[in-house]
Design a protein around this motif. Structure first.
Motif, mmCIF file in Angstrom:
data_model
loop_
_atom_site.group_PDB
_atom_site.id
_atom_site.type_symbol
_atom_site.label_atom_id
_atom_site.label_comp_id
_atom_site.label_asym_id
_atom_site.label_seq_id
_atom_site.Cartn_x
_atom_site.Cartn_y
_atom_site.Cartn_z
ATOM 1 N N ASN A 144 1.078 -1.191 0.537
ATOM 2 C CA ASN A 144 -0.191 -0.187 0.000
ATOM 3 C C ASN A 144 1.034 1.398 0.047
ATOM 4 O O ASN A 144 0.558 2.569 -0.515
ATOM 5 C CB ASN A 144 -0.983 0.299 0.594
ATOM 6 N N MET A 160 -5.917 2.051 -3.962
ATOM 7 C CA MET A 160 -4.839 0.909 -3.256
ATOM 8 C C MET A 160 -5.216 0.468 -2.358
ATOM 9 O O MET A 160 -5.243 -0.877 -2.744
ATOM 10 C CB MET A 160 -4.053 1.874 -3.255
ATOM 11 N N VAL A 203 -1.000 6.366 -6.711
ATOM 12 C CA VAL A 203 -1.889 5.613 -6.714
ATOM 13 C C VAL A 203 -3.168 6.284 -5.451
ATOM 14 O O VAL A 203 -2.910 6.733 -4.458
ATOM 15 C CB VAL A 203 -2.129 4.549 -6.554
ATOM 16 N N GLY A 233 2.417 1.586 -3.261
ATOM 17 C CA GLY A 233 1.471 1.928 -4.453
ATOM 18 C C GLY A 233 1.499 3.885 -3.912
ATOM 19 O O GLY A 233 1.449 4.546 -5.210
ATOM 20 N N PHE A 281 4.186 5.415 -6.406
ATOM 21 C CA PHE A 281 3.416 5.395 -8.214
ATOM 22 C C PHE A 281 2.274 6.362 -7.737
ATOM 23 O O PHE A 281 1.466 6.710 -8.741
ATOM 24 C CB PHE A 281 3.137 4.815 -8.310
#
Length: 346
Positions: free
Chosen positions: A135, A149, A144, A138, A142
């Protein structure tokens, strides 16, 4: 007589206004939680004679321990402006992986009970933390959305737990595991409560006495300003979800000891309840605001409400409705409180 009557009315009006201002000040400073606690205690004490007994209150504390651990972890995600919907899955994954590893180790080494328990707990907690790590990667690396996520990881983790167990409980753990970590006590305190207190005190120090703790608030308050101030915002976001996963993983192992089985279906209501405990405790959904000790009280409040509804014989399905209503009321009350604060500043 008319003058005396008007003076009495003015005094009553002045007293009522002073009481209202005092109540408003208490609401602004303390939030909605103390008022909800008072109302809950009065209502359930009237509904059941067993509610305020020492035995029942100790049971409330014990049952609230698991939620308190998860809610404290959830607070870190909320402080940074996100949230974690996978905490329930982390409990399930921790329970399944930990119980499976512990049962296998105990079968291979029936004489080494302590080693089997240690192996199971390490594997289970590591499995739970790994979801927090994913998590964190992400969200922090990234970019997210925390919603997507954690929702995706909740589905992945739950599927893995069901695949490993086929939907059936995992048995075969040493009986000592449940005796110590599920039903045992340390200096008179139930073991889950003692473990929770230790972790909560440690994280209280991290949040309030360390630079990292201030970083969580700074990132949630204004991530761009935090980045310009030299704060490693990616690392801070990553650690928030690792802490959240770690606390949920510990709660998962303690709950596994309590149930004496590894379950893929535990923790289904944890995302809602942990967020509710935080919001009721005054943690802002926008990030940057919240106190750890209030979150613990929020978890105790939800445990108190659930216990009171059980004693009042309210159906479990309606209990979920009540928790949802409390969450909505807490958000509305928090918005009302912020408006009062803004008016007082003006």
């Amino acid at each position: 007589m008319s003058d005396e009557g008007s003076n009495a009315e003015r005094r009553k009006a002045s007293l009522a206004e002073s009481s209202l201002n005092l109540l408003k000040l208490a609401f602004v400073r303390l939030g909605v939680l103390p008022f909800l606690l008072l109302i809950a205690v009065v209502v359930f004490a009237v509904m059941s004679d067993n509610f305020l007994t020492g035995r029942n209150l100790l049971n409330v504390v014990r049952q609230s321990t698991y939620l308190a651990l998860v809610a404290v972890g959830q607070m870190f995600a909320l402080l940074t402006g996100g949230f974690d919907l996978s905490v329930g899955t982390i409990l399930a994954v921790t329970s399944v992986f930990g119980a499976t590893a512990m049962a296998a180790a105990y079968t291979a080494m029936p004489e080494a009970v302590a080693a089997a328990i240690a192996i199971g707990m390490i594997v289970g907690i590591a499995a739970g933390i790994s979801i927090g790590v994913i998590n964190g990667i992400g969200v922090a690396i990234f970019n997210v959305s925390p919603f997507m996520m954690s929702l995706g990881m909740a589905s992945v983790g739950f599927g893995i737990a069901l695949y490993m167990t086929g939907g059936t409980p995992v048995y075969g753990m040493p009986i000592e595991f449940g005796d110590i970590f599920g039903f045992g006590s340390i200096y008179g305190l139930p073991t889950p409560v003692a473990v929770a207190l230790l972790l909560i005190v440690l994280l209280f120090y991290v949040v309030n006495r360390t630079r990292l703790g201030r970083y969580f608030y700074a990132v949630g308050g204004n991530i761009k300003a935090a980045r310009l101030s030299g704060i490693n915002t990616r690392l801070t976001l990553f650690l928030a979800y690792v802490f959240c996963g770690g606390m949920a993983a510990v709660a998962g192992m303690l709950l596994t000891a309590r149930l004496d089985t590894g379950e893929a279906n535990i923790g289904a209501t944890m995302p809602l309840e942990s967020i509710a405990a935080c919001v009721i405790a005054g943690v802002s959904l926008r990030g940057g605001i919240g106190r750890l000790e209030n979150v613990v009280l929020g978890a105790l409040f939800i445990g108190l409400v659930q216990n009171g509804m059980n004693l009042a014989r309210i159906e479990s399905y309606l209990q979920i409705v009540v928790i949802g209503v409390l969450l909505i009321l807490a958000v509305v009350a928090d918005q009302f409180r912020l408006r009062i604060i803004a008016n007082m500043r003006d």
